[in-house]
Design an enzyme around this catalytic site. Sequence first.
Site, PDB file in Angstrom:
ATOM      1  N   VAL A   1       0.637   7.823   6.567  1.00  0.00           N
ATOM      2  CA  VAL A   1       1.067   6.676   7.365  1.00  0.00           C
ATOM      3  C   VAL A   1       0.213   5.450   7.043  1.00  0.00           C
ATOM      4  O   VAL A   1       0.723   4.340   6.929  1.00  0.00           O
ATOM      5  CB  VAL A   1       1.015   7.008   8.865  1.00  0.00           C
ATOM      6  CG1 VAL A   1       1.464   5.801   9.692  1.00  0.00           C
ATOM      7  CG2 VAL A   1       1.891   8.212   9.176  1.00  0.00           C
ATOM      8  N   ASP A   2      -1.082   5.650   6.885  1.00  0.00           N
ATOM      9  CA  ASP A   2      -1.958   4.542   6.499  1.00  0.00           C
ATOM     10  C   ASP A   2      -1.557   3.972   5.146  1.00  0.00           C
ATOM     11  O   ASP A   2      -1.532   2.756   4.942  1.00  0.00           O
ATOM     12  CB  ASP A   2      -3.411   5.008   6.446  1.00  0.00           C
ATOM     13  CG  ASP A   2      -4.103   4.926   7.794  1.00  0.00           C
ATOM     14  OD1 ASP A   2      -3.831   3.979   8.547  1.00  0.00           O
ATOM     15  OD2 ASP A   2      -4.917   5.807   8.102  1.00  0.00           O
ATOM     16  N   VAL A   3      -1.276   4.854   4.186  1.00  0.00           N
ATOM     17  CA  VAL A   3      -0.900   4.393   2.852  1.00  0.00           C
ATOM     18  C   VAL A   3       0.406   3.602   2.903  1.00  0.00           C
ATOM     19  O   VAL A   3       0.523   2.517   2.318  1.00  0.00           O
ATOM     20  CB  VAL A   3      -0.775   5.587   1.887  1.00  0.00           C
ATOM     21  CG1 VAL A   3      -0.211   5.136   0.535  1.00  0.00           C
ATOM     22  CG2 VAL A   3      -2.136   6.255   1.682  1.00  0.00           C
TER      23      VAL A   3
END
Length: 373
Positions: free
Chosen positions: A168-170
Site C-alpha cells: 500500500v505504501d509503494v
Amino acid sequence: MSSALGDLRIVDFSRVLAGPFATMMLADLGAVVTKIERPGSGDDTRGWGPPFDDRGTATYFQSVNRNKESLALDLTDAADLATARRLAEAADVVVENFRPGVMDRLGLGDERLRAANPRLVYCSITGFGRGAGADLPGYDLLVQALGGLMHITGEPGGEPQKVGVALVDVLTGLFATVGILGALRHRDATGQGQRVEVNLLSSLLAALVNQASAFTSAGVSPRRMGNRHPSIAPYELLPTAEGDLVLAVGNDRQFRALCGVLDADPLAEDPRFATNTARVTHREALRAELVAQLAARPADEWAKTLTSVRVPAGVVNDVAGAFRLAEALGLAPVVEVPRPDGSTVRLPRNPIGLSATPPAYRSAPPAPPPLSR
C-alpha cells in the site's frame, strides 16, 4: 545525457516509505531532493533492521533513499524551522506525510508556502485523508486490514494474510509521483502550483481494481480464494510430480494448447471447460483433471514445455531466484550506486526506461544525520 527532471528542486519532509519512494522516483529522473531528517535519529527506517549491510546500514532505508542529500533540522527549534521554511519556499515541490495539521502548525502548510511561492507543488500524503480519519495512524499493515486487502488474501477458510511487502505504501508513493508530475505539467502551462493529496486507504481501494469494481458495479464483496482468480481459470498454483506449477491461462487458445501439452485434448472440447466462463463455473472439476495430468512430470519441465507453446506457466521463485531470472533475461535488475568514498551499494534498478532521459544513479542513500547542527 540530460535528465528528465534536472531543473526541479524538491524538499522532502516525508519519512518511512510512501513519501520517500515517491521522491526517490523523482530523484532517479534527475530532481535534486533534499531530505529533511531529525538530528541524530533521522528517518525511522534507519533503525528498521535486520537486515543491515556490511556497513551497518538498514537495507530498508537504502531501498527508497538513493540520489538524495540529507539535512538534519529540528523543526521544534526556531532557527532550524526558519531554515526549513526558506528551503520549502524556494522549492519546486514539497512532499510531507505528517498527520494532518502538523505542517500548518509549524508554518509549513501549503497555503502559507504557496502564498510565498505560487509556483510551488505541495504534496501531502496521509493515511486516511484530512477529514474524519485525520487522527488514524497510517501504517501499511493497518490499511491492508481496514482496506479489504487482507480479507481477499490467503486461503479460503484460513486467516486473512497481508501481502509480503508494504504494497500500500509503494502504491501510494506511485500515485503521489503521478500526481506531482501532473501538477508540474499544469504549473509549467499556467505558472500556478497546487496541492496534491493522496492517502493510503484511497490508494488501496483504487488499486483493488477488478476486486473493487466487483463491489461497486455488481454488489459482490470478494472473498479469499488462495492462489485462484475470481474470474479466470485455470489461474492458480497446482502440484506436479515435483514442485508446484503456476498456470495463468487467460484465453481459450491457451487452454487448448495446455490440453495439447498434457495429452488431454478432450478437456478442451468438454462443455464444462470449453470457455473461460464455463471453466470458472466448474473450476473444482477442472483442477482435479489438471492435477491428475500434471502428476506425470516435474514443475520445471512442465513450465519449459508450456512456455514453448505460449501458455503462461512457471515455478515459484524466491527473491534470489527472481533476480537470477531477470539477469538471465537481460533486464539488468541491479545497479551499482556510488558512495562518497568510491565504493558502491547494490540496489534494485528503477524499472522505468526512457530512451532520451533514463534514470540515473548518482549517489547512495545519505549517511545518518549528525546529532546536532
